[in-house]
Every structure is written in C-alpha cells, then in structure tokens.
Design an enzyme around this catalytic site. Structure first.
Site, PDB file in Angstrom:
ATOM      1  N   CYS A 222       0.842  -1.195   0.000  1.00  0.00           N
ATOM      2  CA  CYS A 222       0.000   0.000   0.000  1.00  0.00           C
ATOM      3  C   CYS A 222       0.883   1.254   0.000  1.00  0.00           C
ATOM      4  O   CYS A 222       1.978   1.249   0.562  1.00  0.00           O
ATOM      5  CB  CYS A 222      -0.908   0.004   1.229  1.00  0.00           C
ATOM      6  SG  CYS A 222      -2.039   1.420   1.274  1.00  0.00           S
TER       7      CYS A 222
ATOM      8  N   ASP B 149       0.430   3.788   1.673  1.00  0.00           N
ATOM      9  CA  ASP B 149       0.397   4.397   3.009  1.00  0.00           C
ATOM     10  C   ASP B 149       1.821   4.679   3.524  1.00  0.00           C
ATOM     11  O   ASP B 149       2.673   3.793   3.519  1.00  0.00           O
ATOM     12  CB  ASP B 149      -0.330   3.437   3.971  1.00  0.00           C
ATOM     13  CG  ASP B 149      -0.695   4.102   5.281  1.00  0.00           C
ATOM     14  OD1 ASP B 149       0.213   4.628   5.950  1.00  0.00           O
ATOM     15  OD2 ASP B 149      -1.887   4.090   5.642  1.00  0.00           O
TER      16      ASP B 149
ATOM     17  N   ARG C  50       2.982   4.891   6.301  1.00  0.00           N
ATOM     18  CA  ARG C  50       3.395   4.169   7.505  1.00  0.00           C
ATOM     19  C   ARG C  50       3.877   2.753   7.221  1.00  0.00           C
ATOM     20  O   ARG C  50       4.243   2.032   8.149  1.00  0.00           O
ATOM     21  CB  ARG C  50       2.216   4.125   8.493  1.00  0.00           C
ATOM     22  CG  ARG C  50       1.778   5.502   8.949  1.00  0.00           C
ATOM     23  CD  ARG C  50       0.425   5.449   9.625  1.00  0.00           C
ATOM     24  NE  ARG C  50      -0.636   5.082   8.691  1.00  0.00           N
ATOM     25  CZ  ARG C  50      -1.931   4.990   9.018  1.00  0.00           C
ATOM     26  NH1 ARG C  50      -2.311   5.214  10.252  1.00  0.00           N
ATOM     27  NH2 ARG C  50      -2.832   4.665   8.109  1.00  0.00           N
TER      28      ARG C  50
ATOM     29  N   HIS D 278      -2.219  -3.911   5.012  1.00  0.00           N
ATOM     30  CA  HIS D 278      -2.087  -3.537   6.429  1.00  0.00           C
ATOM     31  C   HIS D 278      -3.458  -3.318   7.037  1.00  0.00           C
ATOM     32  O   HIS D 278      -4.393  -2.878   6.354  1.00  0.00           O
ATOM     33  CB  HIS D 278      -1.201  -2.296   6.588  1.00  0.00           C
ATOM     34  CG  HIS D 278      -1.768  -1.058   5.994  1.00  0.00           C
ATOM     35  ND1 HIS D 278      -2.421  -0.097   6.724  1.00  0.00           N
ATOM     36  CD2 HIS D 278      -1.823  -0.637   4.705  1.00  0.00           C
ATOM     37  CE1 HIS D 278      -2.821   0.869   5.909  1.00  0.00           C
ATOM     38  NE2 HIS D 278      -2.480   0.577   4.680  1.00  0.00           N
TER      39      HIS D 278
ATOM     40  N   CYS E 112      -6.385  -0.104   6.775  1.00  0.00           N
ATOM     41  CA  CYS E 112      -6.072   0.517   5.477  1.00  0.00           C
ATOM     42  C   CYS E 112      -7.188   1.492   5.069  1.00  0.00           C
ATOM     43  O   CYS E 112      -8.368   1.123   5.009  1.00  0.00           O
ATOM     44  CB  CYS E 112      -5.907  -0.565   4.416  1.00  0.00           C
ATOM     45  SG  CYS E 112      -5.473   0.098   2.791  1.00  0.00           S
TER      46      CYS E 112
HETATM   47 ZN   LIG Z   1      -3.446   1.226   2.996  1.00  0.00          ZN
END
Ligand SMILES: [Zn+2]
Length: 200
Positions: free
Chosen positions: A42, A44, A46, A98, A101
């Site tokens: 992803c 993302d 993080r 994750h 999400c």
């Molecule tokens: Zn995500």
C-alpha cells in the site's frame, strides 16, 4: 523550501554514513541490482517496505498503490511484475496489506470519494464476494477482515498474471506470499498460505 532542505541534509548524512560503513556500497549498487523479492504494498506512508523488513537498498523491488490492489489490466503493475520476474528473477512476490487501510475502509463506507472510487471498485468486489462472512462482522473487525481478504485476492491475482503463469510453466521458482502489517505493533503476519508454482 525549509522542509525540503531537511530532506537533502538528511540525504547527505545518510550517504556519508553508508560510505563510512561500507566504502564500496554505492559503487557496487550502481553496477546492478539483484533483489530476491518483489514487494506489492500500500502507498500508506506508515508501511515502507525496506524499513519494516530491515532490507537495504538493492534488496527489494517495490510497487505500491492505494490498498495494494493487483488488477491484470494495470500496465504499471504488470510492467513491474514482468521486470521483476523475467529480468531480475525474484524468487518471492510479497503482497503486503495492512490493518486499518484507508483504501479498504473507504471501499466499505458507501460514500463518494472521487476518481478513486473506480480503483476501490476492486475491493468492493472482494467485499461482495465475501459478503456472507463480512456481514457477521462490524466496525474495525469488518474492515480488518476485508484488509486480509483483499491481500488474499490480490496475491491470487498475481498468480493469474500471464507473467507468473509463464514463469511457472518454464519451471522458474516464484512464490507468492500474502502478508499483512499491523500499524500499532509494527509486526507482519501471514494472511494465508503462500501460493507456489506447480513444480514447487
Ligand atoms: Zn493502505
């Protein structure tokens, strides 16, 4: 500009540290990369592939998009997979989602988010296919289960690309893994069994 200066200062410091630890580090990497892993994760911020797996530059080939979706008509993803499998000869493709999400959450909330709804459509399809199971769950548990199901569906989609099918038919070893990362612990676990080629 001030905030970008911090990044460039960090870069100079980081490069100097690498050279101090291993004077040939960049000279070696500049010649070639030979990663054993392709990471499909992803976007993302993080969930940075290298950092959470302790891998150095040169050790993992990375493709990221919102909610680690694998669609067989996505030329960007297919090109990455083809280069990774046919040229780099990676041995493992890791689809890593994750929990929590945002993309998966948005796919479940029945609201309009703009253009991205077309991308999230793939996750909505996974939710619809698994409606019976998901309807027993609520809130975070429902979102997190769909995060797992999304990883499993997309790992399966990787295995059905012509690239992986062709690699397996010529006996090339490529295993596909479904992993999921927990933001609040920093830990990765398997969302399901690895998918291995017929010869493995
Ligand atoms: Zn995500």
């Amino acid at each position: 500009m001030e905030s970008l200066k911090v990044l460039l200062d960090n870069n100079q410091k980081w490069a100097a540290e690498q050279v101090a630890a291993d004077p040939e580090f960049f000279a070696r990497l500049a010649k070639q990369q030979a990663p054993e892993y392709l990471w499909i994760g992803c976007s993302d911020s993080r969930v940075p592939a290298n950092q959470i797996t302790g891998l150095a530059p040169g050790e993992v080939f990375v493709h990221r998009n919102i909610a680690n979706v694998v669609v067989q008509t996505d030329m960007n993803m297919l090109s990455v997979v083809q280069f990774a499998v046919d040229v780099l000869k990676v041995k493992h493709i890791i689809v890593c989602g994750h929990y929590g999400c945002g993309g998966v959450k948005a796919a479940l909330d029945n609201q309009r988010h703009g253009l991205i709804d077309n991308w999230l459509r793939h996750i909505k399809t996974t939710a619809r296919v698994n409606e019976e199971e998901l309807s027993q769950l609520e809130g975070t548990a429902k979102i997190d289960r769909l995060c797992e199901l999304n990883v499993l569906a997309n790992a399966c989609n990787v295995s059905r690309t012509t690239i992986v099918e062709d690699a397996w038919s010529r006996g090339q070893q490529v295993d596909i893994h479904s992993w999921i990362y927990r933001l609040d612990t920093g830990l990765i676990s398997a969302a399901g069994k690895a998918i291995r080629g017929p010869g493995a």
